[in-house]
Design an enzyme around this catalytic site. Structure first.
Site, PDB file in Angstrom:
ATOM      1  N   SER A   1    -122.545  -3.787  17.944  1.00  0.00           N
ATOM      2  CA  SER A   1    -121.522  -4.642  18.611  1.00  0.00           C
ATOM      3  C   SER A   1    -120.292  -4.673  17.710  1.00  0.00           C
ATOM      4  O   SER A   1    -120.472  -5.086  16.537  1.00  0.00           O
ATOM      5  CB  SER A   1    -122.363  -5.855  18.920  1.00  0.00           C
ATOM      6  OG  SER A   1    -121.101  -6.617  19.602  1.00  0.00           O
ATOM      7  N   ALA A   2    -119.352  -4.360  18.054  1.00  0.00           N
ATOM      8  CA  ALA A   2    -118.032  -4.382  17.307  1.00  0.00           C
ATOM      9  C   ALA A   2    -117.647  -5.695  16.926  1.00  0.00           C
ATOM     10  O   ALA A   2    -117.072  -5.758  15.644  1.00  0.00           O
ATOM     11  CB  ALA A   2    -116.711  -3.603  18.088  1.00  0.00           C
TER      12      ALA A   2
ATOM     13  N   THR B   1    -115.160   4.591  32.557  1.00  0.00           N
ATOM     14  CA  THR B   1    -113.756   4.824  31.816  1.00  0.00           C
ATOM     15  C   THR B   1    -113.757   4.446  30.538  1.00  0.00           C
ATOM     16  O   THR B   1    -114.063   3.060  30.415  1.00  0.00           O
ATOM     17  CB  THR B   1    -112.621   4.358  32.711  1.00  0.00           C
ATOM     18  OG1 THR B   1    -112.567   5.136  34.003  1.00  0.00           O
ATOM     19  CG2 THR B   1    -111.381   4.655  31.814  1.00  0.00           C
TER      20      THR B   1
ATOM     21  N   CYS C   1    -125.564 -17.375  22.220  1.00  0.00           N
ATOM     22  CA  CYS C   1    -126.367 -17.273  23.628  1.00  0.00           C
ATOM     23  C   CYS C   1    -127.055 -18.188  23.960  1.00  0.00           C
ATOM     24  O   CYS C   1    -127.526 -18.487  25.227  1.00  0.00           O
ATOM     25  CB  CYS C   1    -126.794 -15.874  23.617  1.00  0.00           C
ATOM     26  SG  CYS C   1    -126.001 -14.606  23.173  1.00  0.00           S
TER      27      CYS C   1
END
Length: 386
Positions: free
Chosen positions: A207-208, A247, A332
């Site tokens: 996860s960036a 995309t 979360c």
């Protein structure tokens, strides 16, 4: 007044160099094209940028670029890994019982797909219980393995505690078993060296925004030799070698690639500096008395410090720390008032689990900030203890 940011485990700010690289991919005079447009220069340039980012991440993970599948983040990567393995086995004609091994302290992005697979695919799931230090051992995995075990999913770094799983030892163990080994590395990249070959993992989630890249982008490492079979979860065009259609977001991928490059070049120096700041913070908090470290004292990342404060109400403590951006656990789960399920799993009482605070430090944390946070926490705790 701006709050001191000590919640890097929830999200890191994009490095200014990352933001600059991304900005160059957004407007008409930049690299804005669709990477899938093969009929003109705009598309070619965008594709080249995407493939450069793929190589940058692969180099960081010691992987082949062809083993990187782009996703929207670790949650999607985890879902693709867990559901994809099970559905691929079913598609291949496997009708017998299937079994997954995970732990009771995984992120919800692993626990919820496991629950879904149990309910909708009839998969049996074993949830390993951590010890009092928050560790899952290779021996626990060995003891839980069965002939029908098809997948083992364990995080490299626990998101609440920062504790480290010995994934290399588990990978070596599973190399002799048919089970696919998936590692959620969302909290690992940028904090510890990640080497998919040394770890012998088959699938690894990225996860960036956990390592100074943008939100909304990530990846799943999918081992090629032997090729791990996955059933796609998103259909519509067959992108990413049929594993994930859609995309590609050039600007986000360029940001992820630049963030990976910076970790490769600066990660070791970041880690040493942050460790000193973390120890400075712990020394200051420990001096308050009746403060308990959650998780192993040394087998954890430099970035995490999870502590419980005795003699205070946890919800009031968190609400009173308005000048310090921290969390009571995973971002979360921040909407729930229940005590952290991770702290409960390692044996903390309801009171100490409720009073657990996760401080997480990062690239832009300073020593002066640490001292300011120690002073503010001391003030609030003294007030709440009367």
């Amino acid at each position: 007044m701006k709050a001191h940011y000590f919640d890097y485990a929830a999200s890191t700010p994009a490095d200014p160099r990352v933001a600059q690289a991304m900005a160059a991919c957004l407007t008409l005079d930049g690299n804005f094209g669709n990477p899938a447009s093969r009929s003109h220069r705009y598309g070619w340039q965008a594709e080249q940028a995407v493939e450069n980012a793929r190589r940058q991440l692969a180099d960081l993970l010691k992987a082949d670029p062809r083993e990187i599948v782009w996703t929207s983040g670790a949650t999607e990567s985890n879902n693709l890994a867990l559901k994809g393995v099970v559905e691929a086995l079913r598609d291949a004609g496997e009708t017998g019982p299937l079994h997954i091994i995970t732990s009771a302290i995984e992120h919800k992005a692993v626990l919820d797909p496991c629950k879904w697979l149990a309910q909708h695919q009839g998969v049996e799931v074993t949830y390993l219980t951590p010890d009092a230090d928050g560790l899952i051992t290779p021996q626990q995995v060995a003891d839980a393995l069965r002939p029908e075990t098809c997948l083992v999913s364990l995080m490299a770094v626990n998101n609440e505690l920062g504790t480290l799983t010995d994934v290399a030892a588990i990978g070596a163990l599973l190399s002799k078993h048919r089970a696919v080994f998936h590692v959620d590395a969302a909290q690992a990249i940028g904090k510890i060296p990640v080497d998919v070959k040394a770890w012998q993992v088959d699938l690894l989630s990225v996860s960036a925004h956990k390592f100074y890249g943008p939100k909304g982008i990530g990846a799943l490492f999918v081992k090629r030799e032997p090729q791990v079979k996955l059933a796609a979860q998103i259909h519509g065009g067959g992108h990413e070698r049929g594993m994930r259609s859609g995309t590609l977001a050039t600007h986000q991928l360029v940001g992820l690639g630049e963030a990976a490059r910076l970790v490769a070049e600066e990660g070791a120096a970041d880690e040493a500096r942050i460790r000193g700041l973390r120890d400075q913070l712990w020394a200051g908090l420990q001096a308050l008395g009746d403060v308990y470290l959650n998780g192993h004292a040394t087998q954890r990342t430099a970035n995490h410090l999870n502590v419980s404060f005795g003699g205070v109400d946890g919800e009031i403590l968190l609400a009173s720390l308005a000048k310090v951006a921290v969390s009571s656990g995973s971002a979360c789960n921040s909407a729930t008032v229940a005590p952290s399920f991770v702290l409960k799993a390692i044996g903390r009482s309801d009171a100490l689990a409720h009073a657990g605070i996760r401080f997480s430090l990062g690239r832009f944390t300073t020593s002066d900030e640490v001292e300011a946070v120690i002073a503010e926490v001391a003030r609030v705790v003294a007030m709440l203890r009367g």
